[in-house]
Design an enzyme around this catalytic site. Sequence first.
Site, PDB file in Angstrom:
ATOM      1  N   GLU A 131       0.996  -1.321  -0.015  1.00 18.59           N
ATOM      2  CA  GLU A 131      -0.007   0.051   0.122  1.00 18.59           C
ATOM      3  C   GLU A 131       0.820   1.156   0.182  1.00 18.59           C
ATOM      4  OE1 GLU A 131      -2.604  -3.170   0.965  1.00 18.59           O
ATOM      5  OE2 GLU A 131      -0.561  -2.724   1.543  1.00 18.59           O
ATOM      6  N   HIS A 189     -12.177  -6.843   6.888  1.00 17.48           N
ATOM      7  CA  HIS A 189     -12.937  -6.258   5.504  1.00 17.48           C
ATOM      8  C   HIS A 189     -14.187  -5.659   5.984  1.00 17.48           C
ATOM      9  CE1 HIS A 189     -10.668  -9.553   4.175  1.00 17.48           C
ATOM     10  NE2 HIS A 189     -10.509  -9.011   2.935  1.00 17.48           N
TER      11      HIS A 189
END
Length: 688
Positions: free
Chosen positions: A419, A489
């Site tokens: 990321e 998530h």
Amino acid sequence: MIDFRGFPVSEIVADYRTALVSRGLDDREINLQKQSRVFFQISGAGHEALLLALAHSLRPGYDWFFPYYRDRSLVLALGVTPTEVLLQAVGSSDDPSSGGRQMPCHWGHRAKHIVTQSSPTGSQCIPAVGCAEATRYAQGRSLPDVEVRGDEITYVSLGEGACMEGEFWESLNTACRLHLPVLYVVADNGYAISVRTEDQSPAPISEMVRGFRGLAVTKIDGRDYFQSRKLGARAVAQVRAGEGPGLIHAKVTRPYSHSAADTQAKYRSPEELADEAEHDPILLLEDALVSGGVLTKEDCQRIRTEAFEIVAAAAKEALAAPRPDPSTVLDNVVALPTIPDPGPAPTDGEVVAFGEAIRRTLHEAMEADERIRVFGEDVADAPEVVLAEVEGKGGVFGTTHGLQRRFGVGRCYNTPLAEANIVGRAVGQAVRGLHPCPEIQFFDYIWPAMTQIKSEAATIRWRSNGSWTCPIVMRVPIGGYLTGGSIWHSQCGESIFAHVPGLVIAFPSRARDAAGMLRAAFRCDDPVLFLEHKHLLRQPYARDPFPPATWVVPVGRADVRRAGERITVVTYGATVQKCLEAATRVDGDATAVEVVDLRWIVPWDHDLVGESVRRTGRALVVHEDVRTAGFGGEIAAWIAEECFDALDAPVGRIGALDCHVAYEPSLEQAILPQVDTIAAELRRLLDY
């Protein structure tokens, strides 16, 4: 004598003088700090020979530079004046790097392509790679506000200690895989503050990077000016010729402590420091010039006197320069685009889902602006060799489907599963004038990119006093209500980013707003965190007619989703629909409950919320993020302060329980705000 050891004498003597000026600036700053006229000091002493030698092969205003704080002599060689160096040290408003906002030796100079420097060690490496990517992408294209030359290179420097940062390795991975024109300069002075090199890594960095295919590694004794010129010129020429990235590992000295806040005699022996003094690169150069008959001792003393006078004059000028006006501290945090009110949303047109609205808007934006590039994990359709045979992926939620097929792999491409790499490369492209649109696959995994978001992207405009901007749109799927998403998530956490000055944060709740707000995001010259709630992507109630390209939601403009007269509910994201359902349950078709969809978290619409609460006299703030330190606390506090006289009840607040989102459905339901909970709180406040 015209040449000495293969180099023009005039250049060598000029470098000797600049080295003395650089060292003199160090000494002057140290003295001024003791007088409380400079407030921090970090030196470039011991690095002078290496950097002045390299500067002969580099081109200011042509190449691109991501230096670190010890590169004082390099920036002097690139044309930054001694006065400009000291303007930063004294914190003058005339300081071209930051206008008094950054500590000394945090370089930045737009005209010379010295990109505004941050402080986290090693974090500059990934933006440098992004800058080199922009070089590759922009060549052969005519892009507005994007400057590019055929054989430009990107220079990035760091100390050996910073090579232990993961972002250094992530940057190398991309630089080598893409064969980019990046030159890494690792100045190894043996220490990272007080930690020795051998306590940090199992081998020298020049050995550790040998496994990177395509990386040309050069070892230099950076104390030796002549070796640095010869080998440095060869290393730069290889990168400039398109042979791929290069890394120079140079041994240098550190005759002064890490900074004025450090005392190296506490951890370095007298014998070690004496050896450092014997290998001072300025003395070594001086000895070579005298023994070679280039200069006499008297010449050296005269040049030393000249350097001292240059530094003294620069100090006098800098100390007399104006200081910043405190009233300007909020200038250049962000500069929002002016977007007129688009009027009512259209009611005709093809009805599309939330996710499809995003996909169509990305296609629309990329058609209109070749500077926009979309990249991240899994965002491309498929490898080029099989693209014609398969449907294509286009992201785990399909929101980038078809972009690669339409615009090519140069504009929509996959990245490593890293990321920081994704966002950092976007930062480097953005400072070059591109408008990258990186995607973080799940908000839950955004944290490795935090340094690039908070310390790099969000600070660029402010720390450079407006000289540099960072127009990136970071798309991030977020949120729960998924059934089975669990901790990894299903999280929200927008309040953490709302606390970062310099970020714009969008959080739409329906398809038309997703389109209109994404259009606005691409008009911003500052980083935008565009949060796309996963639960809403295909929900029927989030569907809308797709608005025309002219329908753009102004940044910071909220929307009244349900009009009411007795209580205002302020919400955003997935809880908008739950608040609407709760309002209907409590109020039926009456007009007691007004529901305001903020849409934008930073900046948020104080005017609309204030008008609504002053009219209704009650307020309830609802969000999906945890209640403690959630963004609702900011809204509630503002309402309590600014609308106190109009309130007929305390401000209510609902958020998730202070724990992580669970996997099992009944647990998730208990943790996240539900219609029943919101309806109960509405009844309590209405009855207050």
